[in-house]
Design a protein around this motif. Structure first.
Motif, PDB file in Angstrom:
ATOM      1  N   GLY A 114       0.792  -1.223   0.000  1.00 18.77           N
ATOM      2  CA  GLY A 114       0.000   0.000   0.000  1.00 18.77           C
ATOM      3  C   GLY A 114       0.820   1.266   0.000  1.00 18.77           C
ATOM      4  O   GLY A 114       0.304   2.351   0.256  1.00 18.77           O
ATOM      5  N   ILE A 115       2.112   1.150  -0.286  1.00 24.52           N
ATOM      6  CA  ILE A 115       2.980   2.321  -0.359  1.00 24.52           C
ATOM      7  C   ILE A 115       3.165   2.661  -1.829  1.00 24.52           C
ATOM      8  O   ILE A 115       3.470   1.792  -2.629  1.00 24.52           O
ATOM      9  CB  ILE A 115       4.336   2.056   0.329  1.00 24.52           C
ATOM     10  CG1 ILE A 115       4.122   1.835   1.821  1.00 24.52           C
ATOM     11  CG2 ILE A 115       5.303   3.198   0.085  1.00 24.52           C
ATOM     12  CD1 ILE A 115       5.380   1.560   2.595  1.00 24.52           C
ATOM     13  N   GLY A 116       3.008   3.934  -2.181  1.00 20.66           N
ATOM     14  CA  GLY A 116       3.045   4.355  -3.578  1.00 20.66           C
ATOM     15  C   GLY A 116       4.422   4.665  -4.120  1.00 20.66           C
ATOM     16  O   GLY A 116       4.550   5.451  -5.031  1.00 20.66           O
ATOM     17  N   HIS A 117       5.466   4.107  -3.580  1.00 21.76           N
ATOM     18  CA  HIS A 117       6.844   4.193  -4.062  1.00 21.76           C
ATOM     19  C   HIS A 117       7.602   5.452  -3.655  1.00 21.76           C
ATOM     20  O   HIS A 117       8.788   5.519  -3.898  1.00 21.76           O
ATOM     21  CB  HIS A 117       6.933   4.009  -5.576  1.00 21.76           C
ATOM     22  CG  HIS A 117       6.388   2.704  -6.023  1.00 21.76           C
ATOM     23  ND1 HIS A 117       6.984   1.513  -5.705  1.00 21.76           N
ATOM     24  CD2 HIS A 117       5.291   2.406  -6.738  1.00 21.76           C
ATOM     25  CE1 HIS A 117       6.275   0.529  -6.216  1.00 21.76           C
ATOM     26  NE2 HIS A 117       5.252   1.038  -6.847  1.00 21.76           N
ATOM     27  N   TRP A 118       6.966   6.446  -3.079  1.00 24.27           N
ATOM     28  CA  TRP A 118       7.705   7.628  -2.660  1.00 24.27           C
ATOM     29  C   TRP A 118       7.379   7.986  -1.214  1.00 24.27           C
ATOM     30  O   TRP A 118       6.915   9.085  -0.919  1.00 24.27           O
ATOM     31  CB  TRP A 118       7.386   8.810  -3.557  1.00 24.27           C
ATOM     32  CG  TRP A 118       7.908   8.708  -4.952  1.00 24.27           C
ATOM     33  CD1 TRP A 118       8.774   7.790  -5.455  1.00 24.27           C
ATOM     34  CD2 TRP A 118       7.575   9.579  -6.032  1.00 24.27           C
ATOM     35  NE1 TRP A 118       9.001   8.017  -6.767  1.00 24.27           N
ATOM     36  CE2 TRP A 118       8.277   9.121  -7.166  1.00 24.27           C
ATOM     37  CE3 TRP A 118       6.761  10.685  -6.165  1.00 24.27           C
ATOM     38  CZ2 TRP A 118       8.175   9.736  -8.391  1.00 24.27           C
ATOM     39  CZ3 TRP A 118       6.666  11.300  -7.390  1.00 24.27           C
ATOM     40  CH2 TRP A 118       7.375  10.830  -8.490  1.00 24.27           C
ATOM     41  N   PRO A 119       7.629   7.086  -0.258  1.00 25.92           N
ATOM     42  CA  PRO A 119       7.378   7.441   1.145  1.00 25.92           C
ATOM     43  C   PRO A 119       8.419   8.452   1.618  1.00 25.92           C
ATOM     44  O   PRO A 119       9.603   8.154   1.641  1.00 25.92           O
ATOM     45  CB  PRO A 119       7.485   6.107   1.875  1.00 25.92           C
ATOM     46  CG  PRO A 119       8.350   5.257   1.005  1.00 25.92           C
ATOM     47  CD  PRO A 119       8.125   5.723  -0.405  1.00 25.92           C
ATOM     48  N   ASN A 120       7.962   9.644   1.913  1.00 23.82           N
ATOM     49  CA  ASN A 120       8.852  10.743   2.299  1.00 23.82           C
ATOM     50  C   ASN A 120       8.922  10.865   3.807  1.00 23.82           C
ATOM     51  O   ASN A 120       9.289   9.927   4.482  1.00 23.82           O
ATOM     52  CB  ASN A 120       8.364  12.052   1.684  1.00 23.82           C
ATOM     53  CG  ASN A 120       8.743  12.185   0.234  1.00 23.82           C
ATOM     54  OD1 ASN A 120       9.812  11.787  -0.170  1.00 23.82           O
ATOM     55  ND2 ASN A 120       7.862  12.757  -0.555  1.00 23.82           N
ATOM     56  N   GLY A 121       8.552  12.038   4.315  1.00 25.34           N
ATOM     57  CA  GLY A 121       8.701  12.353   5.723  1.00 25.34           C
ATOM     58  C   GLY A 121       8.072  11.331   6.651  1.00 25.34           C
ATOM     59  O   GLY A 121       7.072  10.711   6.325  1.00 25.34           O
ATOM     60  N   LEU A 122       8.667  11.166   7.816  1.00 26.81           N
ATOM     61  CA  LEU A 122       8.154  10.305   8.872  1.00 26.81           C
ATOM     62  C   LEU A 122       8.053  11.123  10.143  1.00 26.81           C
ATOM     63  O   LEU A 122       8.889  11.987  10.406  1.00 26.81           O
ATOM     64  CB  LEU A 122       9.118   9.157   9.174  1.00 26.81           C
ATOM     65  CG  LEU A 122       9.305   8.041   8.183  1.00 26.81           C
ATOM     66  CD1 LEU A 122      10.384   7.081   8.701  1.00 26.81           C
ATOM     67  CD2 LEU A 122       8.022   7.303   7.954  1.00 26.81           C
ATOM     68  N   THR A 123       7.043  10.843  10.930  1.00 28.96           N
ATOM     69  CA  THR A 123       6.979  11.389  12.280  1.00 28.96           C
ATOM     70  C   THR A 123       6.363  10.332  13.178  1.00 28.96           C
ATOM     71  O   THR A 123       5.481   9.583  12.758  1.00 28.96           O
ATOM     72  CB  THR A 123       6.201  12.725  12.344  1.00 28.96           C
ATOM     73  OG1 THR A 123       6.356  13.285  13.662  1.00 28.96           O
ATOM     74  CG2 THR A 123       4.737  12.565  12.027  1.00 28.96           C
ATOM     75  N   LEU A 124       6.851  10.251  14.380  1.00 30.44           N
ATOM     76  CA  LEU A 124       6.439   9.213  15.307  1.00 30.44           C
ATOM     77  C   LEU A 124       5.706   9.815  16.492  1.00 30.44           C
ATOM     78  O   LEU A 124       6.232  10.721  17.149  1.00 30.44           O
ATOM     79  CB  LEU A 124       7.675   8.447  15.798  1.00 30.44           C
ATOM     80  CG  LEU A 124       7.439   7.395  16.868  1.00 30.44           C
ATOM     81  CD1 LEU A 124       6.647   6.222  16.293  1.00 30.44           C
ATOM     82  CD2 LEU A 124       8.759   6.929  17.442  1.00 30.44           C
ATOM     83  N   ASP A 125       4.513   9.319  16.753  1.00 27.52           N
ATOM     84  CA  ASP A 125       3.813   9.596  18.000  1.00 27.52           C
ATOM     85  C   ASP A 125       4.203   8.457  18.934  1.00 27.52           C
ATOM     86  O   ASP A 125       3.600   7.386  18.909  1.00 27.52           O
ATOM     87  CB  ASP A 125       2.308   9.646  17.769  1.00 27.52           C
ATOM     88  CG  ASP A 125       1.517   9.798  19.055  1.00 27.52           C
ATOM     89  OD1 ASP A 125       2.113   9.761  20.147  1.00 27.52           O
ATOM     90  OD2 ASP A 125       0.283   9.927  18.964  1.00 27.52           O
ATOM     91  N   ALA A 126       5.257   8.665  19.702  1.00 26.79           N
ATOM     92  CA  ALA A 126       5.801   7.597  20.542  1.00 26.79           C
ATOM     93  C   ALA A 126       4.815   7.171  21.623  1.00 26.79           C
ATOM     94  O   ALA A 126       4.747   5.997  21.970  1.00 26.79           O
ATOM     95  CB  ALA A 126       7.120   8.042  21.176  1.00 26.79           C
ATOM     96  N   TYR A 127       4.039   8.114  22.146  1.00 36.46           N
ATOM     97  CA  TYR A 127       3.088   7.777  23.207  1.00 36.46           C
ATOM     98  C   TYR A 127       1.941   6.935  22.664  1.00 36.46           C
ATOM     99  O   TYR A 127       1.541   5.955  23.267  1.00 36.46           O
ATOM    100  CB  TYR A 127       2.562   9.044  23.881  1.00 36.46           C
ATOM    101  CG  TYR A 127       3.656   9.813  24.570  1.00 36.46           C
ATOM    102  CD1 TYR A 127       4.282   9.321  25.710  1.00 36.46           C
ATOM    103  CD2 TYR A 127       4.101  11.027  24.061  1.00 36.46           C
ATOM    104  CE1 TYR A 127       5.313  10.015  26.326  1.00 36.46           C
ATOM    105  CE2 TYR A 127       5.127  11.730  24.674  1.00 36.46           C
ATOM    106  CZ  TYR A 127       5.727  11.219  25.811  1.00 36.46           C
ATOM    107  OH  TYR A 127       6.740  11.896  26.410  1.00 36.46           O
TER     108      TYR A 127
END
Length: 184
Positions: free
Chosen positions: A118-131
């Motif tokens: 389900g990934i369209g080949h250009w996964p860019n930025g990531l951010t994590l909600d650790a909580y």
């Protein structure tokens, strides 16, 4: 401090906000070096980075006294990276032939796929909600912002807008902030 990568000069830099003094943390003028994504672990004073050109994930101490390549196998085009110091993991996106989001321990061991469908080949930025144990990413090719519940490994499309080119993303509390190249 503000930290950033400059793909044009193949460097990682920082700026002291109180003095406006810019510092070079890493000079990647080595052939094929393209530092791209960065993630900070402020408690351990470490900066994790992806290098798309050299196809590695590395780490450097913020005082520049230590540097290591953590991962050099199983990478094609590593892009964004996020750190979860509380649980001891790093997460990164890869634009390669089999686009994916993976994780490993902060020492580079135990590499695992988190999302590869389900990934369209250009996964860019990531951010994590650790909580909340939720990882968000931008998919520039799919015109979407997505998330994966890191406990249930269930993915969700959070936002989609045709013609967008979502690139960077971060969060604060319950809000997501993102950049869109087409909207500037």
């Amino acid at each position: 401090m503000a930290y950033w990568t400059d793909v044009g000069s193949s460097t990682i830099k920082r700026l002291h906000l109180n003095t406006s003094k810019e510092e070079l943390l890493m000079n990647g003028c080595i052939a094929d070096s393209t530092p791209d994504g960065i993630a900070l672990d402020i408690h351990s004073r470490l900066l994790f980075y992806t290098d798309t050109g050299k196809k590695v994930i590395g780490v450097t101490s913020l005082d520049i006294s230590y540097h290591a390549t953590l991962i050099s196998k199983g990478l094609d085009q590593p892009r964004a990276i996020a750190a979860d110091p509380g649980r001891g993991y790093i997460y990164w996106s890869d634009w390669g032939l089999q686009s994916s989001i993976k994780k490993a321990r902060m020492d580079g061991s135990g590499q695992q796929v988190v999302v590869n469908t389900g990934i369209g080949h250009w996964p860019n930025g990531l951010t994590l909600d650790a909580y909340g144990q939720v990882l968000y990413w931008c998919d520039a090719r799919a015109d979407s912002i997505n998330s994966v519940d890191l406990v249930l490994l269930r993915t969700t499309v959070v936002h989609r807008k045709k013609g967008s080119h979502f690139f960077g993303i971060t969060h604060l509390g319950d809000d997501l902030f993102f950049s869109d190249w087409t909207k500037r």
